[in-house]
Design a protein around this motif. Structure first.
Motif, PDB file in Angstrom:
ATOM      1  N   GLU A 191      41.011  19.574  28.294  1.00  0.00           N
ATOM      2  CA  GLU A 191      41.359  20.663  29.207  1.00  0.00           C
ATOM      3  C   GLU A 191      42.308  20.192  30.303  1.00  0.00           C
ATOM      4  O   GLU A 191      43.224  20.921  30.699  1.00  0.00           O
ATOM      5  CB  GLU A 191      40.084  21.227  29.831  1.00  0.00           C
ATOM      6  N   ALA A 192      42.127  18.962  30.773  1.00  0.00           N
ATOM      7  CA  ALA A 192      42.947  18.444  31.870  1.00  0.00           C
ATOM      8  C   ALA A 192      44.399  18.251  31.474  1.00  0.00           C
ATOM      9  O   ALA A 192      45.298  18.392  32.308  1.00  0.00           O
ATOM     10  CB  ALA A 192      42.366  17.124  32.378  1.00  0.00           C
ATOM     11  N   VAL A 193      44.655  17.925  30.204  1.00  0.00           N
ATOM     12  CA  VAL A 193      46.032  17.634  29.783  1.00  0.00           C
ATOM     13  C   VAL A 193      46.634  18.761  28.945  1.00  0.00           C
ATOM     14  O   VAL A 193      47.747  18.627  28.444  1.00  0.00           O
ATOM     15  CB  VAL A 193      46.099  16.301  29.003  1.00  0.00           C
ATOM     16  N   ALA A 194      45.921  19.861  28.813  1.00  0.00           N
ATOM     17  CA  ALA A 194      46.387  20.958  27.954  1.00  0.00           C
ATOM     18  C   ALA A 194      47.735  21.511  28.393  1.00  0.00           C
ATOM     19  O   ALA A 194      48.528  21.969  27.563  1.00  0.00           O
ATOM     20  CB  ALA A 194      45.343  22.078  27.924  1.00  0.00           C
ATOM     21  N   SER A 195      48.029  21.471  29.683  1.00  0.00           N
ATOM     22  CA  SER A 195      49.285  22.039  30.179  1.00  0.00           C
ATOM     23  C   SER A 195      50.456  21.075  30.092  1.00  0.00           C
ATOM     24  O   SER A 195      51.587  21.447  30.409  1.00  0.00           O
ATOM     25  CB  SER A 195      49.108  22.479  31.635  1.00  0.00           C
ATOM     26  N   CYS A 196      50.219  19.854  29.654  1.00  0.00           N
ATOM     27  CA  CYS A 196      51.303  18.874  29.540  1.00  0.00           C
ATOM     28  C   CYS A 196      52.245  19.268  28.404  1.00  0.00           C
ATOM     29  O   CYS A 196      51.856  19.951  27.452  1.00  0.00           O
ATOM     30  CB  CYS A 196      50.746  17.480  29.267  1.00  0.00           C
ATOM     31  N   ALA A 197      53.487  18.798  28.489  1.00  0.00           N
ATOM     32  CA  ALA A 197      54.465  19.093  27.445  1.00  0.00           C
ATOM     33  C   ALA A 197      54.008  18.548  26.098  1.00  0.00           C
ATOM     34  O   ALA A 197      54.232  19.168  25.057  1.00  0.00           O
ATOM     35  CB  ALA A 197      55.823  18.501  27.827  1.00  0.00           C
ATOM     36  N   ALA A 198      53.381  17.379  26.107  1.00  0.00           N
ATOM     37  CA  ALA A 198      52.858  16.764  24.878  1.00  0.00           C
ATOM     38  C   ALA A 198      51.422  16.322  25.150  1.00  0.00           C
ATOM     39  O   ALA A 198      51.173  15.149  25.439  1.00  0.00           O
ATOM     40  CB  ALA A 198      53.725  15.586  24.458  1.00  0.00           C
ATOM     41  N   PRO A 199      50.466  17.244  25.062  1.00  0.00           N
ATOM     42  CA  PRO A 199      49.084  16.889  25.421  1.00  0.00           C
ATOM     43  C   PRO A 199      48.497  15.778  24.577  1.00  0.00           C
ATOM     44  O   PRO A 199      47.648  15.020  25.043  1.00  0.00           O
ATOM     45  CB  PRO A 199      48.317  18.207  25.219  1.00  0.00           C
ATOM     46  N   ASP A 200      48.951  15.638  23.310  1.00  0.00           N
ATOM     47  CA  ASP A 200      48.392  14.581  22.480  1.00  0.00           C
ATOM     48  C   ASP A 200      48.922  13.206  22.861  1.00  0.00           C
ATOM     49  O   ASP A 200      48.442  12.189  22.356  1.00  0.00           O
ATOM     50  CB  ASP A 200      48.638  14.854  20.992  1.00  0.00           C
ATOM     51  N   GLY A 201      49.898  13.164  23.758  1.00  0.00           N
ATOM     52  CA  GLY A 201      50.413  11.884  24.233  1.00  0.00           C
ATOM     53  C   GLY A 201      49.827  11.469  25.565  1.00  0.00           C
ATOM     54  O   GLY A 201      50.191  10.430  26.118  1.00  0.00           O
ATOM     55  N   SER A 202      48.932  12.281  26.101  1.00  0.00           N
ATOM     56  CA  SER A 202      48.267  11.977  27.361  1.00  0.00           C
ATOM     57  C   SER A 202      46.776  11.806  27.126  1.00  0.00           C
ATOM     58  O   SER A 202      46.189  12.503  26.297  1.00  0.00           O
ATOM     59  CB  SER A 202      48.481  13.107  28.381  1.00  0.00           C
ATOM     60  N   GLY A 203      46.177  10.894  27.885  1.00  0.00           N
ATOM     61  CA  GLY A 203      44.755  10.674  27.724  1.00  0.00           C
ATOM     62  C   GLY A 203      44.264   9.554  28.593  1.00  0.00           C
ATOM     63  O   GLY A 203      44.918   9.169  29.574  1.00  0.00           O
ATOM     64  N   THR A 204      43.121   8.997  28.216  1.00  0.00           N
ATOM     65  CA  THR A 204      42.524   7.949  29.037  1.00  0.00           C
ATOM     66  C   THR A 204      41.526   7.133  28.224  1.00  0.00           C
ATOM     67  O   THR A 204      40.957   7.621  27.238  1.00  0.00           O
ATOM     68  CB  THR A 204      41.804   8.570  30.253  1.00  0.00           C
ATOM     69  N   THR A 205      41.344   5.911  28.640  1.00  0.00           N
ATOM     70  CA  THR A 205      40.195   5.138  28.184  1.00  0.00           C
ATOM     71  C   THR A 205      39.017   5.523  29.077  1.00  0.00           C
ATOM     72  O   THR A 205      39.201   6.150  30.122  1.00  0.00           O
ATOM     73  CB  THR A 205      40.446   3.631  28.311  1.00  0.00           C
ATOM     74  N   LEU A 206      37.822   5.137  28.686  1.00  0.00           N
ATOM     75  CA  LEU A 206      36.650   5.391  29.523  1.00  0.00           C
ATOM     76  C   LEU A 206      35.570   4.373  29.199  1.00  0.00           C
ATOM     77  O   LEU A 206      35.205   4.204  28.039  1.00  0.00           O
ATOM     78  CB  LEU A 206      36.102   6.803  29.285  1.00  0.00           C
ATOM     79  N   THR A 207      35.107   3.692  30.223  1.00  0.00           N
ATOM     80  CA  THR A 207      33.945   2.819  30.082  1.00  0.00           C
ATOM     81  C   THR A 207      33.019   3.146  31.244  1.00  0.00           C
ATOM     82  O   THR A 207      33.422   3.063  32.407  1.00  0.00           O
ATOM     83  CB  THR A 207      34.335   1.331  30.102  1.00  0.00           C
ATOM     84  N   ALA A 208      31.797   3.567  30.908  1.00  0.00           N
ATOM     85  CA  ALA A 208      30.888   4.032  31.945  1.00  0.00           C
ATOM     86  C   ALA A 208      29.461   3.615  31.625  1.00  0.00           C
ATOM     87  O   ALA A 208      29.090   3.453  30.465  1.00  0.00           O
ATOM     88  CB  ALA A 208      30.966   5.553  32.079  1.00  0.00           C
ATOM     89  N   MET A 209      28.671   3.444  32.691  1.00  0.00           N
ATOM     90  CA  MET A 209      27.251   3.158  32.564  1.00  0.00           C
ATOM     91  C   MET A 209      26.477   4.159  33.394  1.00  0.00           C
ATOM     92  O   MET A 209      26.791   4.360  34.574  1.00  0.00           O
ATOM     93  CB  MET A 209      26.946   1.733  33.012  1.00  0.00           C
ATOM     94  N   LEU A 210      25.499   4.783  32.773  1.00  0.00           N
ATOM     95  CA  LEU A 210      24.657   5.753  33.469  1.00  0.00           C
ATOM     96  C   LEU A 210      23.267   5.148  33.625  1.00  0.00           C
ATOM     97  O   LEU A 210      22.648   4.718  32.646  1.00  0.00           O
ATOM     98  CB  LEU A 210      24.607   7.068  32.688  1.00  0.00           C
ATOM     99  N   TRP A 211      22.798   5.110  34.853  1.00  0.00           N
ATOM    100  CA  TRP A 211      21.544   4.440  35.198  1.00  0.00           C
ATOM    101  C   TRP A 211      20.383   5.399  35.086  1.00  0.00           C
ATOM    102  O   TRP A 211      20.422   6.505  35.650  1.00  0.00           O
ATOM    103  CB  TRP A 211      21.660   3.884  36.618  1.00  0.00           C
ATOM    104  N   THR A 212      19.337   5.003  34.369  1.00  0.00           N
ATOM    105  CA  THR A 212      18.181   5.881  34.157  1.00  0.00           C
ATOM    106  C   THR A 212      16.962   5.479  34.967  1.00  0.00           C
ATOM    107  O   THR A 212      15.961   6.181  34.963  1.00  0.00           O
ATOM    108  CB  THR A 212      17.761   5.857  32.683  1.00  0.00           C
ATOM    109  N   GLY A 213      17.026   4.337  35.620  1.00  0.00           N
ATOM    110  CA  GLY A 213      15.865   3.829  36.336  1.00  0.00           C
ATOM    111  C   GLY A 213      15.210   2.683  35.597  1.00  0.00           C
ATOM    112  O   GLY A 213      14.500   1.878  36.199  1.00  0.00           O
ATOM    113  N   SER A 214      15.438   2.589  34.278  1.00  0.00           N
ATOM    114  CA  SER A 214      14.901   1.468  33.512  1.00  0.00           C
ATOM    115  C   SER A 214      15.888   0.955  32.473  1.00  0.00           C
ATOM    116  O   SER A 214      15.752  -0.148  31.979  1.00  0.00           O
ATOM    117  CB  SER A 214      13.601   1.881  32.792  1.00  0.00           C
ATOM    118  N   ARG A 215      16.890   1.762  32.163  1.00  0.00           N
ATOM    119  CA  ARG A 215      17.903   1.385  31.189  1.00  0.00           C
ATOM    120  C   ARG A 215      19.274   1.798  31.685  1.00  0.00           C
ATOM    121  O   ARG A 215      19.406   2.632  32.573  1.00  0.00           O
ATOM    122  CB  ARG A 215      17.668   2.066  29.837  1.00  0.00           C
TER     123      ARG A 215
END
Length: 408
Positions: free
Chosen positions: A239-263
């Protein structure tokens, strides 16, 4: 039908019928007709009167290539692009496709092994409960007690910090980072909408606050939540890159950790990385989704050669807009897995603006020497700038602590 198997243009012998070409190419006439309809392999001539298809024998090599690519599972739409390339470019495209297949297979393997270990542990825990009849409540209690024992005495929390930097060379910053009590994330945007993509990916993770009320969720619930979170990030980037001239040429990597309290729940796609410092040793706990990493994996490239490889930035997986003809081979679903934690663990997440220019030994030294996460991220950004700062930098550091210690 008597024309079947007989060459067209008998004097020159240049073209053959579909039946003869089927024998030359070792494909069925039905497959050849299908490939013609899809535009993958057009006949050299179609008789305007009777509609018979005739082929040049020189097309047999291209026909066999189409058949081989089908055998390895390549989608027809992608085969059409490959057969249009010269031999060298086609080889690169096939390598990229297969590396993606292997990366996805490895992710499924990791999940399968996790489930085997998790279910085996639950079985052992149930066996230790006198008179156990498989009651779900007892199983949950045993699992929670075992996790608490591994994590150390008392409830755990994370203390964290994040920092981004434009670097020395770039004029705009497309990297993003976030550190909070439930989320640690870095994202490295690329293309016209790179900055919007990286911000959207991380923003999509922020509503996730598992275990904020009641007891710790089960491993199955956490895996489901991770999958939902990964899908949310993928949608947010599209949705964020849909308005770009070439949306398939825009993007991002993502590395994330979500904390659960034990894991910690890990979400990862692209070549940003996550490291764990435990017992004085620094371990990389993510696998790059890149072409050069796949070449390192199959032994065709050394780590030293990878650092200067002309295609070192080519990603096999990333979060992107709607793919049509993107230069990178991508899949939009991140890898997800769960990690057990110990008090005293220190985690580092970073974009390749840090990991690509700073040696792992120097990363370890900086992470070990820092008194806390805030000092650690400042040291790490400083190292990237000292190394020339050719790219944006994003990093986040978190310490796992016993909660009472955090409050003192």
């Amino acid at each position: 039908m008597e024309r079947e198997g007989r060459a067209v243009g008998a004097a020159s012998g240049e073209l053959v019928t579909i039946g003869e070409f089927a024998r030359l190419s070792r494909l069925s006439a039905k497959a050849l007709r299908r490939y013609d309809e899809l535009g993958l392999l057009r006949p050299a001539l179609v008789d305007p009167v009777n509609g018979y298809r005739y082929y040049d024998p020189a097309q047999a090599e291209e026909a066999r290539l189409v058949a081989w690519l089908r055998r390895i599972g390549m989608p027809l739409s992608r085969i059409g692009r490959v057969v249009a390339l010269d031999a060298g470019a086609a080889a690169v495209e096939i390598r990229a496709y297969w590396a993606r297949v292997e990366a996805e297979t490895a992710a499924r393997r990791d999940l399968a092994m996790y489930l085997v270990d998790h279910l085996s542990a639950e079985g052992r825990a149930m066996a230790r409960i006198p008179g156990s009849t498989g009651n779900a409540g007892n199983a949950g209690s045993a699992d929670g007690a075992e996790s608490a024992g591994r994590a150390g005495a008392g409830p755990l929390a994370i203390r964290c910090a994040a920092l981004t930097d434009t670097g020395v060379v770039r004029t705009a910053n497309q990297d993003a980072a976030f550190a909070g009590p439930r989320l640690l994330a870095v994202a490295d945007g690329f293309g016209e909408g790179g900055a919007e993509a990286s911000a959207a990916a991380i923003e999509a993770l922020k509503p996730s606050a598992w275990g904020s009320g009641g007891g710790a969720p089960s491993a199955a619930d956490l895996l489901n939540a991770l999958e939902d979170t990964a899908d949310s990030a993928s949608r947010a980037v599209r949705e964020a890159v849909a308005s770009c001239a070439a949306p398939d040429g825009s993007g991002t990597t993502l590395t994330a950790m979500l904390w659960t309290g034990s894991r910690l729940g890990l979400v990862h796609i692209g070549d940003s990385r996550a490291y764990l410092l435990r017992g004085g040793e620094l371990f990389r706990i993510t696998h790059d989704h890149s072409l050069v990493q796949s070449m390192i994996d199959d032994g065709s490239l050394s780590r030293e050669e990878a650092a200067s490889h002309p295609q070192r930035a080519l990603l096999l997986k990333a979060l992107v807009g709607e793919a049509r003809s993107a230069q990178v081979a991508v899949a939009s679903r991140p890898d997800v897995r769960l990690r057990e934690v110990l008090a005293g663990d220190r985690y580092l997440l970073c974009s390749d603006g840090l990991s690509a220019v700073v040696d792992e030994a120097d990363l370890r030294a900086a992470v070990v020497a820092a008194d806390g996460p805030e000092e650690a991220v400042r040291r790490l950004v400083g190292l990237a700038r000292e190394a020339g700062g050719p790219d944006n930098v994003a990093c986040a550091v978190a310490d796992v602590v016993v909660e009472e210690q955090e409050q003192e």
